[in-house]
Design an enzyme around this catalytic site. Structure first.
Site, PDB file in Angstrom:
ATOM      1  N   GLN A   1     -35.438  25.944  10.852  1.00  0.00           N
ATOM      2  CA  GLN A   1     -34.835  27.052  11.579  1.00  0.00           C
ATOM      3  C   GLN A   1     -33.447  26.672  12.067  1.00  0.00           C
ATOM      4  OE1 GLN A   1     -38.057  26.759  14.296  1.00  0.00           O
ATOM      5  NE2 GLN A   1     -38.936  28.723  13.709  1.00  0.00           N
TER       6      GLN A   1
ATOM      7  N   ASP B   1     -33.367  46.585  29.164  1.00  0.00           N
ATOM      8  CA  ASP B   1     -32.160  46.625  28.340  1.00  0.00           C
ATOM      9  C   ASP B   1     -32.184  47.873  27.451  1.00  0.00           C
ATOM     10  OD1 ASP B   1     -29.887  45.508  26.603  1.00  0.00           O
ATOM     11  OD2 ASP B   1     -30.304  43.814  27.912  1.00  0.00           O
TER      12      ASP B   1
ATOM     13  N   ASP C   1     -37.503  37.514  13.181  1.00  0.00           N
ATOM     14  CA  ASP C   1     -37.495  36.451  14.182  1.00  0.00           C
ATOM     15  C   ASP C   1     -38.189  36.859  15.481  1.00  0.00           C
ATOM     16  OD1 ASP C   1     -36.015  35.210  12.285  1.00  0.00           O
ATOM     17  OD2 ASP C   1     -34.187  34.996  13.472  1.00  0.00           O
TER      18      ASP C   1
ATOM     19  N   HIS D   1     -27.973  45.345  21.909  1.00  0.00           N
ATOM     20  CA  HIS D   1     -27.856  44.392  23.015  1.00  0.00           C
ATOM     21  C   HIS D   1     -29.214  43.809  23.413  1.00  0.00           C
ATOM     22  CE1 HIS D   1     -27.076  43.086  27.234  1.00  0.00           C
ATOM     23  NE2 HIS D   1     -25.855  42.835  26.786  1.00  0.00           N
TER      24      HIS D   1
ATOM     25  N   ASN E   1     -18.444  40.150  33.865  1.00  0.00           N
ATOM     26  CA  ASN E   1     -17.436  39.614  32.937  1.00  0.00           C
ATOM     27  C   ASN E   1     -16.006  39.954  33.347  1.00  0.00           C
ATOM     28  OD1 ASN E   1     -19.584  38.729  31.296  1.00  0.00           O
ATOM     29  ND2 ASN E   1     -19.653  40.670  30.215  1.00  0.00           N
TER      30      ASN E   1
ATOM     31  N   ALA F   1     -27.041  40.846  40.543  1.00  0.00           N
ATOM     32  CA  ALA F   1     -26.948  39.384  40.646  1.00  0.00           C
ATOM     33  C   ALA F   1     -26.537  38.925  42.041  1.00  0.00           C
ATOM     34  CB  ALA F   1     -25.951  38.857  39.606  1.00  0.00           C
TER      35      ALA F   1
ATOM     36  N   SER G   1     -24.207  38.250  30.002  1.00  0.00           N
ATOM     37  CA  SER G   1     -25.504  38.737  29.522  1.00  0.00           C
ATOM     38  C   SER G   1     -26.203  37.678  28.685  1.00  0.00           C
ATOM     39  CB  SER G   1     -25.313  39.991  28.659  1.00  0.00           C
ATOM     40  OG  SER G   1     -25.016  41.115  29.427  1.00  0.00           O
TER      41      SER G   1
END
Length: 392
Positions: free
Chosen positions: A111, A140, A149, A173, A263, A274, A326
């Site tokens: 992997q 999200d 995966d 996202h 950001n 946060a 993120s």
């Protein structure tokens, strides 16, 4: 409390709203909340306007469109009223990566481990911890259930935008975040905690936008579902009492909430949620172990993690390279899953202390003795610390 009077006030305000913005109404007590919501349930058939009321049980509140809050706020059962504001996922410019570019980096039967996961030393602990049986709610844009995966990593979720539909991702996202946390493909990428279980909570639309009430409902679902961790890779600039009440309730239930700092490249301010003390706040670093230029930073950050040029899963079985806090948040949620798989009884404050103490310093300058400046998360040191205490 005259709950019938309040019900009629709500009915009149909703009828007169004519497309006005929704508001979140919090009640003074559990009793007030129960009485009002029971009346709403009983009268929905006779008062069609009440069908637009959105129940927010976790915070003893409701969301609905109203014209004027001045009269409602005077009612003794009402604690507060705030506008149900929008909130957005935090995303830097993206670079699409072809599946072949990932596959070329793998040898037969192996992997590809993205650079960020290697940098935090997650592979070093997989013989002792892979996040087995740890559940993570990713609030999200949903998830690509068919990504090779992620098929072994995803469990039931919820679509808060359309409850009759599964939480399919129409943005990308959420799939990217889930891949960093727990991807476990046979030939694709590997996430930080490849045995952890992702529960997708679709609160954001295809444009990456949601309302605070959707986030609160998502937190409520995660808490009621008994999930261990909630990943919140999004932020807003303005304070919301409703959002704070939700994360406090999650914290008090023992659920660990991890959120991105934002950001904007600011040195003193970070985004909500946060910024709330009961949340793990995450900043982003670059490949050379420095705080990313775009990352919010400062003493409000609990921990940093890789957030620059992060490879992860994308829609339709593809991959993408994204940058942002993120992406850093997803790394932290993964490491916490590893820790909980070693010691499930860990409380949020214990985890925060271990992560900070085991972190790699981001500068060469020595910190004053007794301080714990936030550094880069280090999975091997965190798990090693837990294994040592397990033996004693």
């Amino acid at each position: 409390m005259d709950s019938k009077r309040l019900l009629m006030m709500l009915h009149e305000e909703i009828q007169a709203s004519q497309g006005e913005r929704r508001h979140i109404i919090l009640f003074q007590s559990d009793r007030d909340y129960r009485q009002v919501t029971e009346l709403i349930r009983l009268h929905k058939d006779t008062h069609s306007s009440l069908s637009s009321v959105y129940d927010l049980r976790l915070i003893r509140g409701i969301s609905c469109p109203i014209r004027n809050r001045a009269e409602l706020i005077k009612h003794p059962a009402v604690l507060s009223i705030e506008e149900d504001t929008s909130i957005n996922i935090q995303l830097r410019p993206r670079k699409t990566v072809k599946t072949s570019e990932i596959v070329e980096k793998t040898s037969e039967g192996s992997q590809f481990i993205p650079w960020g996961i290697q940098q935090i030393k997650a592979p070093d602990v997989w013989k002792n911890a892979k996040g087995s049986r740890i559940t993570i709610g990713v609030i999200d844009t949903g998830i690509d259930y068919y990504h090779p995966d992620l098929q072994a990593s995803v469990a039931r979720g919820i679509n808060l935008l359309n409850r009759s539909q599964p939480p399919y991702d129409d943005n990308g996202h959420g799939t990217h975040i889930a891949g960093t946390i727990a991807a476990a493909g046979r030939l694709g990428i590997t996430g930080v905690a490849p045995k952890a279980v992702i529960h997708p909570v679709k609160a954001f639309d295809m444009n990456g936008s949601a309302f605070v009430s959707d986030i609160v409902a998502g937190i409520d679902w995660c808490v009621r579902s008994g999930l261990d961790i909630i990943n919140m890779s999004f932020g807003m600039k303005t304070y919301s009492r409703a959002l704070e009440e939700a994360v406090i309730n999650a914290y008090q239930s023992g659920t660990i909430v991890v959120a991105s700092s934002g950001n904007d490249g600011k040195g003193a301010a970070i985004d909500y949620p946060a910024r709330f003390p009961s949340v793990f706040s995450v900043g982003a670093t670059t490949k050379v172990n420095k705080v990313a230029p775009f990352s919010n930073r400062g003493k409000r950050i609990d921990i940093y993690a890789p957030g620059e040029s992060i490879y992860s899963c994308w829609l339709h079985g593809k991959y993408n390279e994204l940058s942002g806090t993120s992406m850093a948040t997803a790394h932290v949620s993964g490491v916490i899953a590893l820790m909980l798989s070693v010691r499930p009884s860990l409380r949020p404050q214990q985890i925060k202390q271990i992560l900070r103490r085991s972190a790699t310093p981001l500068t060469k300058a020595k910190q004053p003795e007794g301080t714990e400046a936030p550094g880069l998360i280090h999975a091997r040191r965190a798990i090693t610390a837990l294994l040592k205490t397990n033996k004693t």
